[in-house]
Motif scaffolding. Structure first.
Motif, mmCIF file in Angstrom:
data_model
loop_
_atom_site.group_PDB
_atom_site.id
_atom_site.type_symbol
_atom_site.label_atom_id
_atom_site.label_comp_id
_atom_site.label_asym_id
_atom_site.label_seq_id
_atom_site.Cartn_x
_atom_site.Cartn_y
_atom_site.Cartn_z
ATOM 1 N N GLY A 35 0.626 -1.131 -0.159
ATOM 2 C CA GLY A 35 -0.077 -0.101 0.003
ATOM 3 C C GLY A 35 0.885 1.466 -0.029
ATOM 4 O O GLY A 35 0.087 2.283 0.219
ATOM 5 N N GLY A 36 2.086 0.976 -0.319
ATOM 6 C CA GLY A 36 2.811 2.375 -0.137
ATOM 7 C C GLY A 36 3.186 2.966 1.099
ATOM 8 O O GLY A 36 3.757 4.121 1.065
ATOM 9 N N ARG A 37 2.765 2.403 2.211
ATOM 10 C CA ARG A 37 3.258 2.790 3.390
ATOM 11 C C ARG A 37 3.622 1.685 4.475
ATOM 12 O O ARG A 37 3.473 0.289 3.983
ATOM 13 N N PRO A 38 4.565 1.857 5.326
ATOM 14 C CA PRO A 38 5.097 0.786 6.026
ATOM 15 C C PRO A 38 4.075 -0.105 6.841
ATOM 16 O O PRO A 38 3.272 0.577 7.205
ATOM 17 N N PRO A 39 4.338 -1.445 6.750
ATOM 18 C CA PRO A 39 3.168 -2.142 7.281
ATOM 19 C C PRO A 39 3.063 -2.140 8.709
ATOM 20 O O PRO A 39 2.174 -2.568 9.409
ATOM 21 N N GLY A 40 3.995 -1.499 9.479
ATOM 22 C CA GLY A 40 4.189 -1.811 10.854
ATOM 23 C C GLY A 40 3.359 -0.607 11.634
ATOM 24 O O GLY A 40 2.177 -0.708 11.995
ATOM 25 N N GLY A 41 4.096 0.273 11.853
ATOM 26 C CA GLY A 41 4.065 1.526 12.694
ATOM 27 C C GLY A 41 2.825 2.441 12.649
ATOM 28 O O GLY A 41 1.967 2.223 13.670
ATOM 29 N N PRO A 42 2.393 3.069 11.537
ATOM 30 C CA PRO A 42 1.412 4.033 11.237
ATOM 31 C C PRO A 42 0.105 3.348 11.912
ATOM 32 O O PRO A 42 -0.704 4.172 12.697
ATOM 33 N N ARG A 43 -0.234 2.500 11.352
ATOM 34 C CA ARG A 43 -1.660 1.590 11.829
ATOM 35 C C ARG A 43 -1.767 1.298 13.098
ATOM 36 O O ARG A 43 -2.858 1.723 14.022
ATOM 37 N N ARG A 44 -0.693 0.873 13.821
ATOM 38 C CA ARG A 44 -0.597 0.453 15.319
ATOM 39 C C ARG A 44 -0.630 1.809 16.126
ATOM 40 O O ARG A 44 -1.166 1.898 17.084
ATOM 41 N N GLU A 45 0.026 3.017 15.599
ATOM 42 C CA GLU A 45 0.015 4.248 16.141
ATOM 43 C C GLU A 45 -1.345 4.889 16.412
ATOM 44 O O GLU A 45 -1.654 5.451 17.608
ATOM 45 N N LEU A 46 -2.420 4.688 15.329
ATOM 46 C CA LEU A 46 -3.523 5.032 15.554
ATOM 47 C C LEU A 46 -4.337 4.260 16.369
ATOM 48 O O LEU A 46 -5.266 4.672 17.059
ATOM 49 N N GLY A 165 4.361 2.843 26.181
ATOM 50 C CA GLY A 165 3.752 1.560 26.067
ATOM 51 C C GLY A 165 4.101 0.294 26.712
ATOM 52 O O GLY A 165 3.462 -0.859 26.304
ATOM 53 N N ARG A 166 4.717 0.447 27.788
ATOM 54 C CA ARG A 166 5.241 -0.734 28.562
ATOM 55 C C ARG A 166 4.860 -0.776 29.934
ATOM 56 O O ARG A 166 5.595 -0.279 30.968
ATOM 57 N N PRO A 167 3.539 -1.100 30.389
ATOM 58 C CA PRO A 167 3.016 -0.601 31.621
ATOM 59 C C PRO A 167 3.763 -1.363 32.650
ATOM 60 O O PRO A 167 4.071 -2.567 32.622
ATOM 61 N N VAL A 168 3.771 -0.955 33.970
ATOM 62 C CA VAL A 168 4.806 -1.513 34.745
ATOM 63 C C VAL A 168 3.535 -2.170 35.798
ATOM 64 O O VAL A 168 2.628 -1.157 36.372
ATOM 65 N N SER A 169 3.700 -3.029 36.299
ATOM 66 C CA SER A 169 2.784 -3.910 37.322
ATOM 67 C C SER A 169 3.064 -3.246 38.680
ATOM 68 O O SER A 169 4.117 -2.666 38.940
ATOM 69 N N THR A 170 2.100 -3.527 39.479
ATOM 70 C CA THR A 170 2.212 -3.034 40.597
ATOM 71 C C THR A 170 3.243 -4.038 41.676
ATOM 72 O O THR A 170 4.101 -3.303 42.279
ATOM 73 N N ALA A 171 3.548 -5.150 41.026
ATOM 74 C CA ALA A 171 4.647 -6.088 41.535
ATOM 75 C C ALA A 171 6.233 -5.353 41.363
ATOM 76 O O ALA A 171 7.061 -5.150 42.228
ATOM 77 N N LEU A 365 13.481 6.460 23.125
ATOM 78 C CA LEU A 365 11.937 6.297 23.436
ATOM 79 C C LEU A 365 11.031 5.505 22.388
ATOM 80 O O LEU A 365 10.057 4.545 22.615
ATOM 81 N N LEU A 366 11.482 6.123 21.243
ATOM 82 C CA LEU A 366 10.404 5.697 20.188
ATOM 83 C C LEU A 366 10.684 4.149 19.509
ATOM 84 O O LEU A 366 9.927 3.373 19.426
ATOM 85 N N GLU A 371 9.021 -1.313 19.924
ATOM 86 C CA GLU A 371 9.216 -2.757 20.133
ATOM 87 C C GLU A 371 7.847 -3.261 20.985
ATOM 88 O O GLU A 371 7.405 -4.307 20.819
ATOM 89 N N ALA A 372 7.339 -2.398 21.954
ATOM 90 C CA ALA A 372 6.178 -2.713 22.686
ATOM 91 C C ALA A 372 5.075 -2.742 21.716
ATOM 92 O O ALA A 372 4.102 -3.821 21.981
ATOM 93 N N TRP A 373 4.949 -1.959 20.562
ATOM 94 C CA TRP A 373 3.655 -2.207 19.844
ATOM 95 C C TRP A 373 4.026 -3.391 18.964
ATOM 96 O O TRP A 373 2.688 -4.038 18.831
ATOM 97 N N ASP A 374 5.118 -3.604 18.694
ATOM 98 C CA ASP A 374 5.090 -4.926 17.843
ATOM 99 C C ASP A 374 5.037 -6.254 18.560
ATOM 100 O O ASP A 374 4.381 -7.080 18.057
ATOM 101 N N ALA A 375 5.347 -6.135 19.928
ATOM 102 C CA ALA A 375 5.034 -7.220 20.937
ATOM 103 C C ALA A 375 3.415 -7.391 21.001
ATOM 104 O O ALA A 375 3.090 -8.280 21.130
ATOM 105 N N ASP A 376 2.699 -6.428 21.167
ATOM 106 C CA ASP A 376 1.220 -6.355 21.239
ATOM 107 C C ASP A 376 0.762 -6.790 20.139
ATOM 108 O O ASP A 376 -0.291 -7.490 20.279
ATOM 109 N N GLY A 377 1.168 -6.624 18.908
ATOM 110 C CA GLY A 377 0.899 -7.057 17.715
ATOM 111 C C GLY A 377 0.924 -8.633 17.372
ATOM 112 O O GLY A 377 0.214 -9.159 16.887
ATOM 113 N N LEU A 378 1.910 -9.162 18.123
ATOM 114 C CA LEU A 378 2.385 -10.385 17.899
ATOM 115 C C LEU A 378 1.527 -11.288 19.087
ATOM 116 O O LEU A 378 0.887 -12.570 18.780
#
Length: 379
Positions: A35-46, A165-171, A365-366, A371-378
């Protein structure tokens, strides 16, 4: 003749064609491999929820927005940790404050019953009350500093985790407090001792003419005023240069002195004024909100105290003072733990802005966020 509504970017009146096998033959969908755009980031950013703050240099509104947004992102975690830590601290403080007030309450009661007896030990009583007040203030300062350092350590990790995008647990929050809590307390104590020494030194120099001449005149009072003013400005300058020490300690895994050096480096030169102005506004808003909440409890406490005195014909002074102390401390506790996330998240945002603005930390940070977004996508 009116034309049918079409989505922005599409051709008016054009119906998408369909291939023989039933698939759409128009342009590939947004984010598709061809589609002429990177397959990963922009869609996940939205699709990604709004982070704590944007991963770029921040404006003043974005820093304050981060301080407020932490309540929406992690309300239970941040308020739970703050309530637990400050709860223990304020229980101890209530007993310390009450114990220091017992002799004074006894003196007040004896003075009301027998004024002649109270006048005999007036000087000794005043010295004792002053010593108890100083001791109580010192203990209060130490306990508050320890609690504030522990909460700041935990909430610093939470704030950065929400930003990338890497939430820290209470523990993990409690683990951070155990691992970095004592160094954070040492940082606070070191900064506090340095500020006190500088203030006493400048104030002492201003007091020298009064000590030497033993006379109150403009020649002796003016240097004292100037010395106190310079001491207060020096303490404010030390605070501005070291306000980022605890985030540096937690997020960079440096030592006590290393954290202070990092804060000084992040506020050197012209960088100081942006950090100082933003942090000062953040603290003023925090203190104003604390006073408003504590003031409500204080008003209720005074009303309850006066009601007890009137109902008992001014005999239940001890009970009235106990109720007054408990309600006042409850107000301070509620204000402190409710607003601790606001202050901590704001300081982390100031720290992140300083590093992204001058050290290109936003690139790191980006990368973490990607990495966090890609891990969520997997998953």
């Amino acid at each position: 003749m009116s034309m049918p509504w079409t989505a922005p970017g599409s051709t008016a009146g054009e119906e998408p064609s369909t291939a023989p096998d039933g698939e759409r033959s128009g342009p590939p969908p947004y984010g598709a491999p061809d589609g002429g755009r990177p397959p990963g980031g922009p869609r996940r950013e939205l699709a990604q929820s709004m982070p704590l703050f944007p991963l770029r240099p921040l404006g003043l509104g974005e820093v304050l927005g981060a301080a407020v947004r932490i309540y929406r992102l992690r309300p239970r975690s941040v308020l739970g940790v703050a309530a637990a830590v400050y709860g223990v601290a304020f229980v101890v403080l209530t007993f310390v404050t009450g114990a220091s007030m017992v002799p004074m309450i006894g003196d007040m009661q004896s003075m009301m019953t027998d004024p002649a007896t109270a006048e005999t030990g007036g000087a000794l009583t005043s010295v004792r009350d002053a010593a108890l007040m100083i001791l109580s203030s010192a203990v209060t300062m130490i306990i508050t500093m320890v609690a504030t350092s522990l909460v700041t350590v935990a909430l610093t990790r939470v704030a950065l985790g929400e930003a990338v995008g890497r939430p820290v647990s209470t523990a993990q929050m409690w683990a951070s407090m155990r691992r970095r809590g004592l160094p954070a307390v040492a940082v606070g104590l070191l900064i506090g001792v340095l500020s006190l020494v500088v203030f006493l030194a400048l104030s002492g120099l201003g007091m020298l003419p009064l000590i030497l001449l033993q006379e109150a005149s403009w020649l002796t009072v003016l240097p004292l005023v100037i010395g106190v003013l310079l001491g207060a400005l020096a303490v404010l300058w030390i605070w501005a240069r070291t306000v980022l020490a605890v985030p540096s300690l937690v997020l960079e895994d440096v030592g006590v002195l290393g954290a202070i050096r990092r804060s000084v480096a992040l506020t050197r030169g012209g960088r100081l004024w942006r950090v100082f102005g933003t942090a000062l506004l953040l603290y003023l808003l925090y203190m104003f909100a604390v006073q408003v909440i504590a003031g409500v409890f204080g008003t209720v406490a005074v009303i309850a105290y006066l009601a007890i005195l009137l109902a008992s014909s001014f005999e239940a002074i001890v009970l009235g003072m106990i109720v007054l102390t408990i309600l006042s401390m409850a107000g301070s506790y509620a204000a402190t733990f409710l607003l601790a996330p606001f202050l901590s998240a704001g300081v982390v945002a100031i720290y992140a802005d300083a590093r992204m603005r001058h050290e290109a930390w936003d690139v790191e940070l980006l990368r973490r966020a990607r990495e966090a977004w890609d891990a969520d996508g997997l998953r």
